[in-house]
Design a protein around this motif. Sequence first.
Motif, PDB file in Angstrom:
ATOM      1  N   VAL A   1      12.571 -20.990  19.789  1.00 27.75           N
ATOM      2  CA  VAL A   1      11.487 -21.973  20.469  1.00 27.75           C
ATOM      3  C   VAL A   1      11.218 -21.740  21.868  1.00 27.75           C
ATOM      4  O   VAL A   1       9.913 -21.477  22.251  1.00 27.75           O
ATOM      5  CB  VAL A   1      11.730 -23.260  20.610  1.00 27.75           C
ATOM      6  CG1 VAL A   1      10.760 -24.353  21.161  1.00 27.75           C
ATOM      7  CG2 VAL A   1      12.375 -23.796  19.026  1.00 27.75           C
TER       8      VAL A   1
ATOM      9  N   MET B   1       8.790 -18.583  21.643  1.00 23.67           N
ATOM     10  CA  MET B   1       7.574 -18.885  21.091  1.00 23.67           C
ATOM     11  C   MET B   1       6.774 -19.331  22.267  1.00 23.67           C
ATOM     12  O   MET B   1       5.471 -19.241  22.525  1.00 23.67           O
ATOM     13  CB  MET B   1       7.670 -19.957  19.939  1.00 23.67           C
ATOM     14  CG  MET B   1       8.138 -19.395  18.664  1.00 23.67           C
ATOM     15  SD  MET B   1       6.847 -18.895  17.524  1.00 23.67           S
ATOM     16  CE  MET B   1       7.416 -18.675  16.139  1.00 23.67           C
ATOM     17  N   LEU B   2       7.411 -20.275  23.144  1.00 21.63           N
ATOM     18  CA  LEU B   2       6.593 -20.780  24.280  1.00 21.63           C
ATOM     19  C   LEU B   2       6.262 -19.796  25.287  1.00 21.63           C
ATOM     20  O   LEU B   2       5.164 -19.730  25.697  1.00 21.63           O
ATOM     21  CB  LEU B   2       7.561 -21.856  24.979  1.00 21.63           C
ATOM     22  CG  LEU B   2       7.176 -22.420  26.344  1.00 21.63           C
ATOM     23  CD1 LEU B   2       5.915 -23.287  25.859  1.00 21.63           C
ATOM     24  CD2 LEU B   2       8.480 -23.450  26.864  1.00 21.63           C
TER      25      LEU B   2
ATOM     26  N   SER C   1       3.278 -18.081  23.734  1.00 23.85           N
ATOM     27  CA  SER C   1       2.116 -19.109  23.599  1.00 23.85           C
ATOM     28  C   SER C   1       1.446 -18.992  24.998  1.00 23.85           C
ATOM     29  O   SER C   1       0.279 -18.756  25.072  1.00 23.85           O
ATOM     30  CB  SER C   1       2.542 -20.480  23.283  1.00 23.85           C
ATOM     31  OG  SER C   1       3.017 -20.397  21.922  1.00 23.85           O
TER      32      SER C   1
ATOM     33  N   SER D   1      -1.194 -22.214  19.388  1.00 26.22           N
ATOM     34  CA  SER D   1       0.214 -21.901  19.993  1.00 26.22           C
ATOM     35  C   SER D   1       1.040 -23.325  19.608  1.00 26.22           C
ATOM     36  O   SER D   1       2.360 -23.159  19.298  1.00 26.22           O
ATOM     37  CB  SER D   1       0.051 -21.978  21.296  1.00 26.22           C
ATOM     38  OG  SER D   1      -0.835 -20.675  21.686  1.00 26.22           O
TER      39      SER D   1
ATOM     40  N   LEU E   1       4.587 -23.436  17.637  1.00 22.28           N
ATOM     41  CA  LEU E   1       5.945 -23.990  18.517  1.00 22.28           C
ATOM     42  C   LEU E   1       6.314 -25.073  17.516  1.00 22.28           C
ATOM     43  O   LEU E   1       7.643 -25.430  17.491  1.00 22.28           O
ATOM     44  CB  LEU E   1       5.435 -24.697  19.711  1.00 22.28           C
ATOM     45  CG  LEU E   1       5.257 -23.697  20.791  1.00 22.28           C
ATOM     46  CD1 LEU E   1       4.681 -24.492  22.104  1.00 22.28           C
ATOM     47  CD2 LEU E   1       6.577 -23.284  21.374  1.00 22.28           C
TER      48      LEU E   1
ATOM     49  N   GLN F   1       1.938 -16.827  15.763  1.00 21.93           N
ATOM     50  CA  GLN F   1       1.977 -16.273  17.291  1.00 21.93           C
ATOM     51  C   GLN F   1       1.595 -14.802  17.336  1.00 21.93           C
ATOM     52  O   GLN F   1       1.236 -14.437  18.422  1.00 21.93           O
ATOM     53  CB  GLN F   1       3.489 -16.621  17.717  1.00 21.93           C
ATOM     54  CG  GLN F   1       3.611 -18.131  17.659  1.00 21.93           C
ATOM     55  CD  GLN F   1       3.087 -18.768  18.838  1.00 21.93           C
ATOM     56  OE1 GLN F   1       1.968 -18.229  19.591  1.00 21.93           O
ATOM     57  NE2 GLN F   1       3.663 -19.832  19.410  1.00 21.93           N
TER      58      GLN F   1
END
Length: 243
Positions: free
Chosen positions: A50, A53-54, A57, A81, A85, A107
């Motif tokens: 996570v 991914m953040l 993004s 995005s 997430l 992503q």
Amino acid sequence: MDRSGIRAPGGERWLARAERVSDAFGLVFALVVVTYVLTSLLGNSGWSSVLVMLAVSTTSVVALTSSHVKPHWVHLAIYLSLFGLLMAVIAAASGNDDWLDVGALAQVLLLAAAMAAVLVRVITSVEVNARTILGAISVYTVLGLLFAFVYEAIGRIQGSPFFENHPHLHHSDYIFFSYTTLTTTGYGDLVPGGQPGRMLAGIEMLLGQIFLVTLVAGLVALWRPGTSIRRRREQRAAEESAD
């Protein structure tokens, strides 16, 4: 920035924020480095994914905003995005990595599109400056990440190990191999065991060298440090004399 493309509530506030990061390729490069560090150190499962991914993004959205794309494309990137997430959160909560694979694919495609936008902005820039060069370096750095994601996907799909004599791999092994290939360092400790890994590694070597020799080197040759500062000083002096 095209004001006519903004239809969402608070569009003027969004425009003001977007204009502040226009051509902010120094910020993009910093975010790319942060993404690289997090991707290398953290795993690709659980709640660590996570956080990765953040980072991806944020990098993608800022890169698109800095590249002067139309606002609706930036809005679409934000929605994509958030989708990635959400998939990562569901995967972390449920323990089912299939959700994570869907989010990761979204992503990766978003990051590739964002870097393509940065590359177009760099190539079409009228003036070569430090920000332009940082934009090109950002694209070059992300190439290594994108190839690493592809290598790992192939390693998951194919029945045999991706690397020779390395049946047990860590997520960071793919990233390390990708960057040693991109820069043609070639330590030799990780070698693709067959196709299509070897073919893709060859393509990455060629792209890495062509990118450095043609684009980055060309931009550095055209760069004249201090040109922008002198232009602003001349403009300020002309305005003061006019008053």
